[in-house]
Scaffold this active site. Structure first.
Site, PDB file in Angstrom:
ATOM      1  N   CYS A   1      -9.859  -3.023 -10.186  1.00 40.37           N
ATOM      2  CA  CYS A   1      -9.312  -1.861  -9.460  1.00 40.37           C
ATOM      3  C   CYS A   1      -7.903  -2.119  -8.928  1.00 40.37           C
ATOM      4  O   CYS A   1      -7.320  -1.268  -8.277  1.00 40.37           O
ATOM      5  CB  CYS A   1     -10.243  -1.457  -8.321  1.00 40.37           C
ATOM      6  SG  CYS A   1     -10.488  -2.767  -7.114  1.00 40.37           S
TER       7      CYS A   1
ATOM      8  N   HIS B   1       0.824  -1.203   0.000  1.00 41.72           N
ATOM      9  CA  HIS B   1       0.000   0.000   0.000  1.00 41.72           C
ATOM     10  C   HIS B   1       0.862   1.258   0.000  1.00 41.72           C
ATOM     11  O   HIS B   1       0.456   2.283  -0.522  1.00 41.72           O
ATOM     12  CB  HIS B   1      -0.984  -0.023   1.175  1.00 41.72           C
ATOM     13  CG  HIS B   1      -2.078  -1.014   0.963  1.00 41.72           C
ATOM     14  ND1 HIS B   1      -2.059  -2.262   1.536  1.00 41.72           N
ATOM     15  CD2 HIS B   1      -3.180  -0.969   0.181  1.00 41.72           C
ATOM     16  CE1 HIS B   1      -3.128  -2.922   1.127  1.00 41.72           C
ATOM     17  NE2 HIS B   1      -3.825  -2.175   0.310  1.00 41.72           N
TER      18      HIS B   1
ATOM     19  N   ASP C   1      -4.299  -8.131  -4.329  1.00 43.02           N
ATOM     20  CA  ASP C   1      -4.468  -9.226  -3.375  1.00 43.02           C
ATOM     21  C   ASP C   1      -4.744 -10.550  -4.078  1.00 43.02           C
ATOM     22  O   ASP C   1      -4.332 -11.603  -3.597  1.00 43.02           O
ATOM     23  CB  ASP C   1      -5.608  -8.903  -2.393  1.00 43.02           C
ATOM     24  CG  ASP C   1      -5.115  -7.959  -1.298  1.00 43.02           C
ATOM     25  OD1 ASP C   1      -4.046  -8.246  -0.732  1.00 43.02           O
ATOM     26  OD2 ASP C   1      -5.768  -6.942  -1.051  1.00 43.02           O
TER      27      ASP C   1
ATOM     28  N   GLU D   1     -10.813 -10.581  -4.688  1.00 38.48           N
ATOM     29  CA  GLU D   1      -9.355 -10.533  -4.471  1.00 38.48           C
ATOM     30  C   GLU D   1      -8.826 -11.769  -3.751  1.00 38.48           C
ATOM     31  O   GLU D   1      -7.693 -11.782  -3.291  1.00 38.48           O
ATOM     32  CB  GLU D   1      -8.961  -9.246  -3.737  1.00 38.48           C
ATOM     33  CG  GLU D   1      -9.758  -8.939  -2.497  1.00 38.48           C
ATOM     34  CD  GLU D   1      -9.470  -7.544  -1.939  1.00 38.48           C
ATOM     35  OE1 GLU D   1      -8.458  -6.932  -2.283  1.00 38.48           O
ATOM     36  OE2 GLU D   1     -10.289  -7.084  -1.120  1.00 38.48           O
TER      37      GLU D   1
END
Ligand code: PEP
Ligand code: MG
Length: 606
Positions: A532, A218, A485, A461
């Protein structure tokens, strides 16, 4: 002499600046010059912090050594004068006494003052220098006992430092250098959290180097979204560097240049300029729709972490938000944002969107995004596989319910969709939907407006979710593929671990098949499927994903023009059959060969 090092380029761009080495566990201390007329005030500030630190320690000592009333006495049941003994071990008081003595020692009480006078620097910087000098002495002695005493120095110094950093000072404005004087810094750290990166934003930081970390963490995603050229996984960089040395980094290929000559600096400045011109050229695509050569319109949406990203999305002509990562509202603070605070945030965002769609993902906290207020709720042993995202919010309704209410209330002000992260089973979807239904009833009974048709979707994910996408697609209004993920869980590699980063492969046949399965499930049930994860914003994969049938992409606005360019250069009738062939292959080499062929195919010739 100039030195070249390499790490992994995770956020594109060239940065030129001065090295700023961050030490582990030490507060980040800025150095600034104190003008003559404020030197006495600065010394007074230091003395006052010392005095307060002393007072605090004496207070703690008094509390633990004085006998305390028994519980019965506190409740008023027992009025006799008998008191229970504090039962504090002697070494605790010795420890405090040692710290009190250190505060009296001239190394702490006088040396930093001399430094403030001599160097005309701020008190924090003077104290930091003194701390470094003392630690150095302790590190050089052979005696193992004395070596451990350096922790005491840190305890004492950190206590004073904290007090200094909390004070309002006359010289505070000097921390903010004016435009001309501003030194662009390149932060060099062991590792940084997403929260750290947010703190660096707006702090004259030109770029970032971390010795650990991976491109799909992240922190890396955030660095890309903030346009901060970043190199990660550059192990041991600090050994080759001194604070303040000139650094050049290339966030595309992971190059780090230390102490370059002027000619090299000029060369990279020219390259910076060239990259900017390229970005400006791409920005011209702003008002152009994303349509393939054979006239299929593709929806390009934005991933948004911070309010600043909204401006960035406007600049690239993007209207919809395909992923609003709400956890960034929760970072860098001690408490949890209230329903009201969240409501105001979501309402402000959706009102700025002029009727476009805002997809709000419920809290996805855990792993490399941690917040102090709920730290004890997270799984310590294996957070990636533990209580994260929807698991955490379902277990902690104090987090989930205010967020659902805030989203529902904000949905009265624009088009909002709610998206659930890290779903693995239908059960989780059912539970979330039940909570939403319940909260709708509550709001209705209080006559508070919301959008009754609020769409609910999930991030796909995990392999479990991808393999059951057909079922999920029948119970949900939309799905969005989270490749960051999905790749991590499919290939069993921690996305933040630089040791296994080389295995992170979006072209792995297992990953491609799972993605395809989700797209197919969407087609069969007639619900929209978006992507996404970072793969959606990497223009190298655009043609492949289009050929697999993906029609909605959500990404960091900075990369949107390049993806649009790739769409404008694609003919689906050429790409689709090639992608079908690629999807049939279980072989890595063949997949790569076909992938290259797809990338090189010419849209002007069938
Ligand atoms: C993903 O996993 O692909 C995703 C978009 O979510 P995040 O990166 O926030 O985990
Ligand atoms: Mg995710």
């Amino acid at each position: 002499m100039s030195i070249m090092l390499h790490g992994i380029g995770v956020a594109r761009g060239i940065a030129i600046g001065k090295a700023y080495l961050m030490e582990h566990g030490q507060p980040d201390i800025a150095e600034y010059t104190v003008p003559d007329y404020l030197i006495d005030a600065e010394i007074e500030r230091y003395n006052s912090a010392l005095e307060t630190a002393r007072g605090e320690l004496i207070e703690v000592r008094t509390q633990i050594t004085q006998p305390r009333p028994s519980a019965a006495q506190q409740e008023g049941a027992d009025t006799s004068p008998a008191l229970v003994s504090a039962r504090v071990p002697g070494d605790v008081t010795e420890f405090i006494d040692a710290h009190l003595l250190m505060l009296e020692d001239s190394a702490i009480s006088r040396a930093p003052i001399k430094t403030i006078r001599r160097q005309k620097c701020n008190a924090e910087w003077a104290l930091k220098q003194q701390r470094d000098a003392l630690v150095q002495i302790f590190e050089e002695v052979d005696d193992p006992y004395l070596k451990t005493r350096k922790d005491d120095i840190d305890h004492v110094v950190n206590r004073i430092m904290k007090l200094l950093l909390q004070q309002e000072t006359d010289t505070q404005e000097l921390l903010e250098p004016d435009e001309e004087e501003s030194i662009l810094r390149i932060i060099v750290a062991d590792n940084l959290t997403a929260a750290d990166i947010i703190l660096f934003h707006h702090q004259n930081v030109a770029g970032i180097i971390t010795e650990h970390g991976a491109p799909n963490s992240h922190s890396a995603i955030l660095a890309r979204s903030l346009h901060l050229p970043t190199v990660m996984g550059a192990g041991n960089t600090h050994r080759y560097l001194k604070d303040g040395e000139t650094l050049i980094i290339n966030g595309s290929d992971g190059m780090i240049l230390i102490d370059s000559d002027q000619k090299t600096v000029d060369h990279y400045r020219a390259l910076q300029e060239k990259l900017k011109l390229h970005q400006d050229a791409l920005a011209k695509l702003r008002s152009q729709a994303a349509v393939t050569r054979d006239n299929t319109t593709i929806s390009l949406q934005a991933n948004v972490e911070l309010a600043d990203d909204m401006e960035a999305m406007r600049q690239v002509g993007c209207r919809d938000i395909g992923l609003y990562r709400t956890e960034f509202l929760f970072l860098n603070r001690e408490n949890i944002p209230t329903e009201e605070e969240q409501y105001k945030n979501y309402k402000t965002v959706v009102e700025r969107m002029n009727g476009a769609t805002l997809t709000i993902r419920t809290l996805d906290i855990g792993t490399d995004k941690l917040i102090p207020a709920i730290a004890e709720m997270e799984s310590a042993d294996n957070p990636v596989l533990g209580v994260r995202a929807v698991r955490l919010t379902l277990k902690n309704l104090d987090l989930l319910i205010p967020q659902i209410r805030a989203i529902l209330r904000a949905s009265a002000h624009g088009k909002i969709r709610l998206m659930i992260p890290m779903v693995t089973s239908m059960q989780e979807v059912v539970q979330i939907k039940n909570h939403i239904a319940q909260e709708k009833m509550n709001l209705r009974s209080r006559q508070i407006d919301f959008d009754n048709a609020l769409e609910i979707g999930a991030v796909i994910e995990t392999p479990a979710a991808a393999l059951s996408a057909d079922g999920l697609a029948q119970r949900l209004d939309f799905l969005s593929i989270g490749t960051n993920d999905l790749i991590q869980y499919t290939l069993a590699i921690d996305r933040t671990d630089d040791q296994v980063n080389y295995l992170f492969d979006p072209l792995h046949p297992a990953v491609l098949r799972l993605i395809y399965k989700v797209i197919q499930a969407g087609k069969e049930s007639g619900i929209p499927i978006s992507m996404c994860g970072e793969m959606a914003g990497d223009d190298r994969y655009t043609r492949l994903l289009l050929g697999m049938g993906l029609r909605e992409f959500s990404m960091n606005p900075a990369v949107l023009p390049a993806v649009k360019q790739a769409i404008l250069n694609t003919r689906l009738d050429i790409v689709e059959p090639m992608v079908q062939q690629l999807l049939q292959s279980p072989f890595h080499e063949e997949i790569h060969r076909l992938f290259d062929k797809i990338s090189r195919s010419n849209p002007d010739h069938a």
